[in-house]
Design a protein around this motif. Sequence first.
Motif, mmCIF file in Angstrom:
data_model
loop_
_atom_site.group_PDB
_atom_site.id
_atom_site.type_symbol
_atom_site.label_atom_id
_atom_site.label_comp_id
_atom_site.label_asym_id
_atom_site.label_seq_id
_atom_site.Cartn_x
_atom_site.Cartn_y
_atom_site.Cartn_z
ATOM 1 N N GLU A 84 14.202 3.668 -6.990
ATOM 2 C CA GLU A 84 15.286 4.133 -7.494
ATOM 3 C C GLU A 84 15.051 3.919 -9.293
ATOM 4 O O GLU A 84 15.564 4.773 -9.964
ATOM 5 N N LEU A 85 14.403 2.700 -9.345
ATOM 6 C CA LEU A 85 14.135 2.451 -11.029
ATOM 7 C C LEU A 85 13.130 3.408 -11.598
ATOM 8 O O LEU A 85 13.037 3.105 -12.806
ATOM 9 N N GLY A 86 12.564 4.232 -10.678
ATOM 10 C CA GLY A 86 11.725 5.134 -11.480
ATOM 11 C C GLY A 86 10.280 5.090 -10.975
ATOM 12 O O GLY A 86 9.327 5.514 -11.620
ATOM 13 N N ALA A 87 9.886 4.094 -10.331
ATOM 14 C CA ALA A 87 8.286 3.875 -9.785
ATOM 15 C C ALA A 87 8.070 5.327 -8.994
ATOM 16 O O ALA A 87 8.328 5.523 -7.672
ATOM 17 N N ASP A 88 7.218 6.120 -9.554
ATOM 18 C CA ASP A 88 6.726 7.465 -8.918
ATOM 19 C C ASP A 88 6.110 7.348 -7.607
ATOM 20 O O ASP A 88 5.730 8.280 -6.968
ATOM 21 N N TRP A 89 5.316 6.056 -7.778
ATOM 22 C CA TRP A 89 4.134 5.970 -6.692
ATOM 23 C C TRP A 89 4.803 5.598 -5.456
ATOM 24 O O TRP A 89 4.222 5.958 -4.263
ATOM 25 N N ILE A 90 6.176 5.311 -5.375
ATOM 26 C CA ILE A 90 6.806 4.940 -4.301
ATOM 27 C C ILE A 90 7.388 6.322 -3.469
ATOM 28 O O ILE A 90 8.291 6.884 -3.884
ATOM 29 N N THR A 91 6.435 6.825 -2.427
ATOM 30 C CA THR A 91 6.982 7.949 -1.820
ATOM 31 C C THR A 91 7.187 7.530 -0.075
ATOM 32 O O THR A 91 6.939 6.479 0.099
ATOM 33 N N GLY A 92 7.570 8.513 0.478
ATOM 34 C CA GLY A 92 8.129 8.199 1.941
ATOM 35 C C GLY A 92 6.723 7.720 2.578
ATOM 36 O O GLY A 92 6.731 6.952 3.510
ATOM 37 N N GLU A 93 5.662 8.168 2.318
ATOM 38 C CA GLU A 93 4.515 7.986 2.879
ATOM 39 C C GLU A 93 3.982 6.651 2.560
ATOM 40 O O GLU A 93 3.242 5.840 3.368
ATOM 41 N N VAL A 94 4.019 6.287 1.320
ATOM 42 C CA VAL A 94 3.707 4.977 0.840
ATOM 43 C C VAL A 94 4.537 3.741 1.364
ATOM 44 O O VAL A 94 3.988 2.744 1.695
ATOM 45 N N MET A 95 5.910 4.196 1.464
ATOM 46 C CA MET A 95 6.805 3.305 2.047
ATOM 47 C C MET A 95 6.278 2.937 3.598
ATOM 48 O O MET A 95 6.329 1.822 4.034
ATOM 49 N N ALA A 96 6.049 3.937 4.208
ATOM 50 C CA ALA A 96 5.605 3.927 5.838
ATOM 51 C C ALA A 96 4.394 2.928 5.812
ATOM 52 O O ALA A 96 4.357 2.024 6.599
ATOM 53 N N LEU A 97 3.346 3.168 4.974
ATOM 54 C CA LEU A 97 2.217 2.778 4.832
ATOM 55 C C LEU A 97 2.567 1.098 4.799
ATOM 56 O O LEU A 97 1.901 0.238 5.256
#
Length: 138
Positions: free
Chosen positions: A67-80
């Motif tokens: 939410e603070l703007g870290a673009d690398w955090i996607t749904g796939e990255v969160m799942a991993l």
Amino acid sequence: MIAIGALLVGGLVYMLITGIAAFKGTWRTWAAGRSMYMFGKNNYLGFFGLYLQLLVVVAILLTIWGELGADWITGEVMALILTPFMLLAFACCFRLPRFLLPQWYKDWLDRGANKDEVRKPEYSSPFTWLRRGSNAHR
């Protein structure tokens, strides 16, 4: 919506308290019990609340960073990132690795996991450690 959030936070706090009590050994009666969610020989479910908290904390931190703007955090990255923490919490239904167990539980298993040993009244409440000194359970 606020009521749902309050219930969720209350449940997480309860699980954290019971997980800490199980890990410290001030609450041990759960180790003698059987549960429909227990698939192994010995009960590890008392530690579930503690290890689930790792999953919750990491998920909250990842959400905040996203939410603070870290673009690398996607749904796939969160799942991993969250999958190992989910597996750790899920392992409480089967068997936790020995290095993740507290010393009192390892000692209890080494002595033969006598269920009468952990059914003593002084180990009956997960809230005992909030009221007693640090060495009262030994």
